[in-house]
Write a protein that holds these residues in place. Sequence first.
Motif, PDB file in Angstrom:
ATOM      1  N   SER A  51      32.939  26.980 -33.582  1.00 16.69           N
ATOM      2  CA  SER A  51      32.507  25.829 -34.381  1.00 16.69           C
ATOM      3  C   SER A  51      30.992  25.836 -34.463  1.00 16.69           C
ATOM      4  O   SER A  51      30.302  26.492 -33.662  1.00 16.69           O
ATOM      5  CB  SER A  51      32.983  24.511 -33.754  1.00 16.69           C
ATOM      6  N   ALA A  52      30.475  25.102 -35.431  1.00 14.74           N
ATOM      7  CA  ALA A  52      29.020  25.011 -35.569  1.00 14.74           C
ATOM      8  C   ALA A  52      28.408  24.314 -34.364  1.00 14.74           C
ATOM      9  O   ALA A  52      27.340  24.701 -33.881  1.00 14.74           O
ATOM     10  CB  ALA A  52      28.675  24.263 -36.856  1.00 14.74           C
ATOM     11  N   ALA A  53      29.084  23.281 -33.856  1.00 17.03           N
ATOM     12  CA  ALA A  53      28.558  22.551 -32.707  1.00 17.03           C
ATOM     13  C   ALA A  53      28.459  23.453 -31.478  1.00 17.03           C
ATOM     14  O   ALA A  53      27.476  23.400 -30.727  1.00 17.03           O
ATOM     15  CB  ALA A  53      29.440  21.344 -32.409  1.00 17.03           C
ATOM     16  N   VAL A  62      17.836  26.784 -34.448  1.00 16.61           N
ATOM     17  CA  VAL A  62      19.027  26.730 -35.290  1.00 16.61           C
ATOM     18  C   VAL A  62      18.640  27.041 -36.727  1.00 16.61           C
ATOM     19  O   VAL A  62      17.784  26.357 -37.305  1.00 16.61           O
ATOM     20  CB  VAL A  62      19.709  25.350 -35.216  1.00 16.61           C
ATOM     21  N   LEU A  63      19.244  28.068 -37.301  1.00 16.07           N
ATOM     22  CA  LEU A  63      19.032  28.431 -38.702  1.00 16.07           C
ATOM     23  C   LEU A  63      20.277  28.092 -39.503  1.00 16.07           C
ATOM     24  O   LEU A  63      21.403  28.271 -39.019  1.00 16.07           O
ATOM     25  CB  LEU A  63      18.754  29.929 -38.829  1.00 16.07           C
ATOM     26  N   SER A  64      20.092  27.635 -40.725  1.00 10.45           N
ATOM     27  CA  SER A  64      21.229  27.361 -41.597  1.00 10.45           C
ATOM     28  C   SER A  64      20.940  27.883 -42.992  1.00 10.45           C
ATOM     29  O   SER A  64      19.803  27.877 -43.456  1.00 10.45           O
ATOM     30  CB  SER A  64      21.554  25.863 -41.625  1.00 10.45           C
ATOM     31  N   MET A  65      22.010  28.366 -43.644  1.00  9.44           N
ATOM     32  CA  MET A  65      21.918  28.860 -45.026  1.00  9.44           C
ATOM     33  C   MET A  65      23.200  28.429 -45.725  1.00  9.44           C
ATOM     34  O   MET A  65      24.247  29.068 -45.605  1.00  9.44           O
ATOM     35  CB  MET A  65      21.767  30.380 -45.034  1.00  9.44           C
ATOM     36  N   VAL A  72      24.256  20.637 -45.962  1.00  8.96           N
ATOM     37  CA  VAL A  72      23.240  20.612 -44.910  1.00  8.96           C
ATOM     38  C   VAL A  72      23.301  19.289 -44.149  1.00  8.96           C
ATOM     39  O   VAL A  72      23.297  19.259 -42.914  1.00  8.96           O
ATOM     40  CB  VAL A  72      21.836  20.846 -45.499  1.00  8.96           C
ATOM     41  N   LEU A  73      23.356  18.188 -44.885  1.00 10.11           N
ATOM     42  CA  LEU A  73      23.377  16.880 -44.233  1.00 10.11           C
ATOM     43  C   LEU A  73      24.655  16.698 -43.409  1.00 10.11           C
ATOM     44  O   LEU A  73      24.619  16.144 -42.298  1.00 10.11           O
ATOM     45  CB  LEU A  73      23.245  15.777 -45.270  1.00 10.11           C
ATOM     46  N   GLY A  74      25.779  17.178 -43.932  1.00  7.30           N
ATOM     47  CA  GLY A  74      27.020  17.107 -43.162  1.00  7.30           C
ATOM     48  C   GLY A  74      26.955  17.948 -41.899  1.00  7.30           C
ATOM     49  O   GLY A  74      27.435  17.536 -40.838  1.00  7.30           O
ATOM     50  N   LEU A  75      26.344  19.132 -42.019  1.00 10.99           N
ATOM     51  CA  LEU A  75      26.188  19.999 -40.849  1.00 10.99           C
ATOM     52  C   LEU A  75      25.320  19.326 -39.794  1.00 10.99           C
ATOM     53  O   LEU A  75      25.655  19.336 -38.603  1.00 10.99           O
ATOM     54  CB  LEU A  75      25.566  21.331 -41.264  1.00 10.99           C
ATOM     55  N   THR A 102      15.505  14.055 -46.116  1.00 10.71           N
ATOM     56  CA  THR A 102      16.482  13.307 -45.333  1.00 10.71           C
ATOM     57  C   THR A 102      16.907  14.103 -44.106  1.00 10.71           C
ATOM     58  O   THR A 102      17.039  13.553 -42.998  1.00 10.71           O
ATOM     59  CB  THR A 102      17.716  12.977 -46.187  1.00 10.71           C
ATOM     60  N   ALA A 103      17.110  15.418 -44.268  1.00 13.51           N
ATOM     61  CA  ALA A 103      17.482  16.277 -43.143  1.00 13.51           C
ATOM     62  C   ALA A 103      16.385  16.275 -42.083  1.00 13.51           C
ATOM     63  O   ALA A 103      16.676  16.195 -40.878  1.00 13.51           O
ATOM     64  CB  ALA A 103      17.764  17.693 -43.630  1.00 13.51           C
ATOM     65  N   HIS A 104      15.127  16.359 -42.524  1.00 15.52           N
ATOM     66  CA  HIS A 104      14.006  16.269 -41.580  1.00 15.52           C
ATOM     67  C   HIS A 104      14.078  14.956 -40.801  1.00 15.52           C
ATOM     68  O   HIS A 104      13.905  14.931 -39.575  1.00 15.52           O
ATOM     69  CB  HIS A 104      12.676  16.313 -42.339  1.00 15.52           C
TER      70      HIS A 104
END
Length: 298
Positions: A51-53, A62-65, A72-75, A102-104
Motif C-alpha cells: 500500500s502507499a501508506a 516521498v516522491l509521487s507521479m 495527489v490530494l487523495g494520496l 493545497t497539497a503543500h
Amino acid sequence: MNRTVAFIGLGHMGAPMAANLVRAGHRVVGHDLVPAALESAVAAGVLPAPSAAEAVTGADLVLSMLPAGRHVLGLYDEILPAARPGTLFVDCSTIDVADARTAHGRATAAGMRSLDAPVSGGVVGAEAGTLTFMAGGGEAEFAEALPLLDAMGGKAVHCGDAGAGQVAKICNNMILGVSMIAVSEAFVLAESLGLSHQALYDVASTASGQCWALSVNCPVPGPVPASPANRDYRPGFAASLMAKDLGLAANALRAGGIHAELGLRAAELYERYAERAGSAEDFSGIVRTIRERSTERP
C-alpha cells in the motif's frame, strides 16, 4: 548520501524515474495501483509495498507521479498520517496550481515539508535521466531534494514558493503547444505550395523560425530522424498529456483574466485532437489533423 525513498505512481514516467534512483544507489520502496506497473518497477530494483501508506513508513523522502490533482490530494490524505514527522514530500505530477498549493498546505499542517516538482522531457527523458525539474517550495527543501532530482534529470530549477513549479510547467508547455501548431501549419502550407519538408527544415532550423518543436520534435518524417513522426507518431509526449497541460494553462489564464488568444486556442485544438488520438499518438501528430482539415488547395 543514499536515502530511503518512497515512490508512489510507477507508470510510464514514474517507473524509469524510480529505476534511475535505484541505479544511483538509493533504496526505493514503491507502490502502484496497477499490479503490472509495480511488477515492472520491481524488475528494475524497486522494493514493492502492498500500500502507499506502507511505502512511506520509514522513508526519508516521498516522491509521487500521478495523473491529476485529485489523485495527489487523495494520496496525501492517505499517506501523511503514516509518514515520519518532517518527511519531505516531492510531487512530480503536473497538476493545477491551486491543487499544488493545497497539497503543500496539507503537508505542512501534518508536520511535513514539501515541494512541487513537475518535469519536462517525457518518457524518453525519464528513461535517459535527462528530465528538467521545475520546483516550487522552500530553498532548504529544494537543496535536500536536489541530489535525487539530479539522479533522475539533467537540470533542476528552483522556481519560487509553493506552486511555482506548476506555474513554470504550464507556461513552458503553453509555449510548446502553440509552437508545435505553428510549425505544423507551416509545413502544411509549404506542402500546398510545393516546398519540400527538407527545404523548409533546412531554412527554418537555421533561421528565425528555429524552435524545439521544429529541430527536435519535427512533426513531419524525414528531417529529424529521432522525431516521433518517423515512428508513425508513437509518443513521445502523448496528445492526451499535451491536452491536459494546455487545459491547466487555460484554466489559469481564465482565472487570471489574461488575454491569451493563442494559448486558449491551442488548448481547444489539442482537446479536440486528443479526443481522437488519446495517448496513442504523439502531440506532434496534430499536423495530420491540420492537413486533413485543409481541404481547399490553391
